[in-house]
Design an enzyme around this catalytic site. Structure first.
Site, PDB file in Angstrom:
ATOM      1  N   ASP A  56     -89.813 -45.353  15.432  1.00  0.00           N
ATOM      2  CA  ASP A  56     -90.219 -44.119  15.686  1.00  0.00           C
ATOM      3  C   ASP A  56     -91.041 -44.151  16.941  1.00  0.00           C
ATOM      4  OD1 ASP A  56     -89.372 -43.239  13.183  1.00  0.00           O
ATOM      5  OD2 ASP A  56     -91.202 -43.357  12.263  1.00  0.00           O
ATOM      6  N   ASP A  83     -92.158 -43.358   8.687  1.00  0.00           N
ATOM      7  CA  ASP A  83     -93.492 -42.891   8.092  1.00  0.00           C
ATOM      8  C   ASP A  83     -93.455 -41.802   6.966  1.00  0.00           C
ATOM      9  OD1 ASP A  83     -92.973 -41.061   9.772  1.00  0.00           O
ATOM     10  OD2 ASP A  83     -94.672 -41.196  11.044  1.00  0.00           O
TER      11      ASP A  83
END
Length: 1036
Positions: free
Chosen positions: A289, A610
């Site tokens: 990410d 996440d």
């Protein structure tokens, strides 16, 4: 009920009130009713509540609880509820008793053989010729000693089997485990053959020598003596088998992994699955990410476009017209989660604290920078006054909130990705705060002159807009496309999320180590490309691809919309940045890389995530990293390792530890296989020539202890060094034993065998002592065989130092004092060896040695170090005859395992066991025996990490039993895991019910989630603290 696909929810409570029937215990709802209610989902559950209780408030009244405060802190009331509804926990499974585990352990075939040998040996020990002491007692003791580790290994295996049944199995073994399995089976077969041949040769030699050559007859009174000889031969064969089998291998793996897991915690890596530790050392690709992992996740607005003016810094409030300023402040303050706040700094001089969604924090910080305040606006329009909320999702990449105006009209505020939201704008505020037409040509001009320059500076661009509705023209609120359209643009802001200063160097280390880093983000392609360049993911002049999610899907799908691996194989090798992507795109990319057969070796992929919908990608990856700070509970549960600091540099440390685990196992293998080769050949040859093994059973057990337990501790606890990142990954198919290691094993084995056989056949002449060969059955220990035993152990001790290096390094002492465990074990083993030789006596078949004899033994042992330098001089490339060993499972095997979906894993070694070919291999599962110990160590840390106060509000409902990873389907609409982001769905605390038909999802007590059951998506009741149904659960 609204359409879940657009993430809007309406809840209109029915005014009618059901008459509450009396129930036992004074509550208006029985346990059976609650149980049946919890079995329903979505609209069915809501309808059931409305029909039976009127609304959620009615259910709470029956349960005598508050939808906002929960249960009162009344001990008597809580005890009464426990008696009526039971305790709110899942009863643990009844564990097996110790005796049950022992009984199951005794079913092992190898143990049965040893038990029979022990019983026969014990029975014969009651008969002995007059004046002679039976050796059977000693050998029985040896057998008993050997039974202990095997028993514990089998016990661990049965426990692990129970665990496998209770949990979803991994479809594919870890890289190291697969290689160890094949190698151990090969070694075991060789050891079994050698032990069987040893017993046969000894028995034939005895029979021919006694009854043919000497011509003796079998007399009944001599039968016990003959049987003792056969038992002795059998125990020698078992000794050969015991020495051949690398029983310490699983222990070394366990120790190395457990040691690494503990040390990795200091490097902010919380390991949830033990095998992920070593798998990370083989990683060839990392899909990361951007927000929070590569960047600091502290966002600020640094550029803005307001009133036809592009500001490169925060403008002065006086530069803006009051109308624009007022609309901007209200749009940001209201159309953000009310739990998102900017708090004063904890220390003087520090930065203000950002609480909640970081993008919204940046916008609220922009309001404060404009010398305005968002709190009075929120107090004037509290959350329960919000009329409608369209929460954020990855499809529309925007969030909208509707409020009722004083003139009974409505105003909608919207914010989202600039290039998407601008397409819905038909007007824009000019410098005077007046509306002017905003045509497609104007939009293209803004994109070219404002948005693209911002994105090229690495800024995330957010558009803020609004729309007014008159009271007479109230729209259909369920039709979001109609509602969120015809907007007026207020502003476009550029938000900066700085790259972590340590990330570029960490990425350079990864690239130098042969690991490809890819960025997967929901940001604009230009923003993502700029951040990737700052991080070093893409370099000028390189041949790489940066794609948006739509283009990525266009390239990998055929005309029918199906993903084709061949198309994907043309994209992923050059892909470095995937922008405007959804979690589905991330899962597709990860699966495609793992399933690909292009290139020299199969890829080992690590993924960070996440968000809730990152679960499938984290599960699919070889190693899944969840964010410990920003990560949701679902992401953490799907992961293998949790980054407690959300930092990419921690992943690099995980790579280093993983490679260190792999090398530690290789070091131990190099050492142990050298001992195995020498001990088996010595035992076999000595037994066949002298009818007795030069190394007695108890001595073999001591050597086994040295090379198993002690060597495991010594070699498996070597700390990692930066040099581990200077080589390429081993990959799935790289053999466990390289040609260099094979050269070391055979080279040192040749030195040791030459020494042992020299001492065996001419040692008595060199030392001028009595020969120990052809000694009678119960003769006392000899100096001759004691010197052989002592020299053998000394060579192992110094070869243990050689085994610290497996890549042909010459300086085997480098960093030795950095591992106090190694130094302690080597010195401790040396001291114990002195005690055994000088004071062991008959139990250890040792005779005390003189100082001169000890010095000769040490001299030969030190010769191992010199011989190691000679071996290092020989170039491995010239030894074409050497073969590698310990290859990973073939591609066909892996494919079969992956196809066996939902079935309990039965690995290759277990199948060999069932055929009866390998009797010992269950010792390998010792690694899994130790997992509980590590989990016990980890659990306290992990529980602390998951406390509600450490997470934002959505985390609480994500841990509910209704949300299961295994229920994912790949065609569900997924919430974007980045950016404006899923946190906006999380954030609204439940206010008391209001009479204004508030359509806020949280106010209604209804929450959104994804579930692959009856429909692709459905809504479920939340159990987060403070919500009505949380109170219901608490009341049970």
């Amino acid at each position: 009920m609204g359409d879940v696909a657009n993430s809007s929810v309406e809840f209109h409570p029915k005014p009618r009130q059901q008459r509450e029937a009396p129930h036992a215990g004074g509550f208006g709802c029985t346990l059976a009713e609650l149980r049946s209610l919890m079995e329903l989902r979505g609209a069915e559950a809501l309808q059931k509540v409305q029909e039976t209780y009127g609304d959620v408030g009615g259910l709470c009244r029956r349960l005598k609880t508050s939808p906002t405060e929960g249960l009162a802190d009344n001990t008597n009331d809580l005890e009464k509820r426990r008696q009526i509804y039971g305790q709110n926990f899942i009863p643990p499974k009844q564990p097996k008793t110790f005796l049950q585990l022992v009984w199951e352990a005794l079913q092992d075939v190898t143990l049965i053989i040893l038990e029979v040998a022990a019983i026969v040996s014990l029975g014969l020990s009651f008969y002995a010729p007059p004046g002679e002491e039976s050796e059977a007692k000693k050998q029985d003791g040896a057998v008993a000693m050997e039974m202990q580790p095997l028993k514990s290994a089998e016990g661990g295996e049965t426990e692990e089997r129970e665990k496998k049944k209770a949990n979803v199995p991994k479809k594919e073994k870890s890289v190291l485990q697969g290689k160890l399995t094949k190698l151990a089976v090969q070694i075991g077969k060789a050891g079994l053959v050698m032990s069987a041949v040893t017993v046969i040769i000894l028995a034939l030699y005895f029979v021919i020598e006694t009854f043919v050559v000497e011509g003796r007859a079998w007399l009944a009174e001599c039968t016990p003596v003959y049987v003792q000889y056969f038992v002795k031969f059998f125990i020698i064969g078992v000794t050969v088998l015991v020495v051949a089998v690398p029983e310490g291998l699983p222990l070394a793996v366990t120790i190395s992994l457990a040691y690494s897991v503990k040390k990795m915690m200091r490097d902010n890596n919380l390991v949830r699955h033990l095998d992920a530790c070593e798998t990370m050392g083989n990683a060839t690709a990392i899909c990361s990410d951007k927000t929070g992992t590569l960047t600091t996740n502290r966002m600020t607005v640094v550029q803005s476009y307001l009133g036809d003016t592009h500001y490169k810094e925060v403008p002065a409030p006086s530069a803006l017209t009051p109308k624009i300023l007022d609309l901007l402040v209200h749009a940001i303050s209201i159309n953000s989660a009310y739990t998102t706040k900017i708090l004063p700094p904890e220390k003087e001089g520090a930065l203000p604290r950002q609480v909640g969604n970081k993008t919204e924090c940046a916008l609220l910080g922009f309001v404060l920078d404009l010398k305005q305040d968002f709190q009075p606006v929120r107090e004037q329009i509290p959350e329960d006054k919000l009329y409608k909320v369209y929460t954020f999702n990855s499809v529309r990449k925007s969030m909208s909130t509707v409020i009722r105006m004083p003139d009974s009209g409505f105003r909608l505020f919207s914010k989202g990705a600039s290039e998407i939201l601008l397409k819905k704008c038909t007007n824009i505020l000019n410098s005077n705060g007046e509306l002017r037409s905003f045509r497609p040509r104007d939009r293209d001009d803004m994109v070219q002159k404002i948005i693209e320059p911002m994105a090229c500076d690495g800024l995330r661009t957010i558009c803020i807009a609004y729309r007014d509705f008159s009271a007479a023209q109230e729209p259909d609120w369920d039709n979001e496309n109609e509602v969120v359209g015809d907007l007026t643009c207020i502003a476009v802001v550029g938000i900066e999320d700085p790259v972590r200063p340590e990330v570029p160097e960490a990425i350079r280390k990864c690239q130098r180590a042969g690991i490809t880093v890819r960025m997967v983000t929901g940001d604009n392609i230009n923003t993502a490309r700029a951040i990737a360049a700052k991080c070093g993911i893409i370099q000028p002049g390189e041949d790489f691809l940066c794609l948006e999610g739509k283009e990525f899907n266009r390239r990998i799908r055929n005309e029918k919309g199906e993903i084709e691996q061949e198309r994907l194989d043309k994209v992923w090798p050059k892909l470095r940045v995937l922008a405007r992507s959804s979690p589905t795109d991330k899962h597709t990319l990860v699966k495609g890389i793992i399933d690909s057969n292009t290139g020299e070796q199969r890829q080992v992929v690590a993924v960070t995530g996440d968000g809730t919908n990152d679960g499938p990608a984290l599960k699919k990856a070889d190693v899944g990293f969840a964010m410990g700070i920003a990560g949701t509970d679902v992401a953490k549960e799907a992961s293998d390792i949790i980054l407690t600091d959300d930092n990419f540099t921690s992943i690099v440390k995980a790579v280093m530890w993983g490679r260190n685990v792999y090398d530690s196992i290789s070091k131990f293998l190099q050492f142990q296989l050298t001992v195995n080769v020498v001990a088996v050949i010595v035992a076999f040859t000595g037994a066949c020539i002298t009818q007795d093994s030069p190394l007695k059973a108890v001595q073999m057990l001591w050597v086994n202890l040295i090379m198993d337990t002690f060597a495991s501790l010594a070699l498996a606890t070597e700390p990692p060094t930066e040099s581990l990142l200077l080589r390429k990954p081993y990959g799935r198919d790289k053999p466990l034993i390289s040609r260099t290691m094979m050269k070391n094993i055979l080279g040192h084995a040749a030195y040791q065998l030459t020494t042992i056989f020299t001492l065996l056949f001419v040692g008595e002449l060199f030392f001028d002592i009595d020969s120990g060969r052809n000694a009678p059955l119960h003769s006392p220990p000899s100096e001759h065989y004691t010197i052989i035993f002592n020299t053998f152990v000394m060579m192992q001790l110094f070869n243990e130092i050689n085994a610290r290096k497996i890549h042909g390094e010459r300086n085997v002492f480098h960093g030795i004092f950095g591992n106090p465990i190694f130094c302690t074990i080597v010195l401790g083993t040396f001291v114990i060896q002195i005690v055994i030789v000088q004071f062991g006596g008959k139990p250890f078949s040792c005779s005390p040695l003189s100082t001169e004899q000890w010095l000769w033994c040490l001299f030969v042992g030190v010769g191992e170090l010199v011989w190691g330098q000679v071996i290092a001089t020989i170039p491995t490339s010239q030894l074409k005859c050497l073969k590698e060993a310990g290859h990973g499972p073939g591609k066909d095997e892996m494919t079969d395992e992956e196809l066996a979906e939902g079935e309990e894993e039965i690995d290759h070694a277990e199948r060999e066991l069932r055929r009866g070919q390998i009797l010992w291999f269950r010792g390998l599962n010792r690694i899994q025996t130790q997992i509980r110990v590590v989990k016990a160590f980890r659990s306290s840390l992990y529980e602390g990490l998951e406390k509600p106060e450490s997470k934002t509000s959505i985390h609480n409902f994500m841990a509910t039993p209704e949300f299961l990873i295994n229920d994912y389907t790949h065609n569900i609409p997924l919430i974007d895991d980045t950016d404006v982001d899923e946190n906006e769905e999380r954030l609204r605390a439940p206010p008391p019910p209001s009479p204004n038909q508030n359509n806020n999802a949280i106010d209604s007590g209804v929450y959104l989630t994804t579930r692959g059951t009856k429909s692709a998506t459905s809504s479920v009741f939340s159990s987060r603290p403070g919500s009505p149904l949380h109170s219901v659960e608490t009341s049970l």
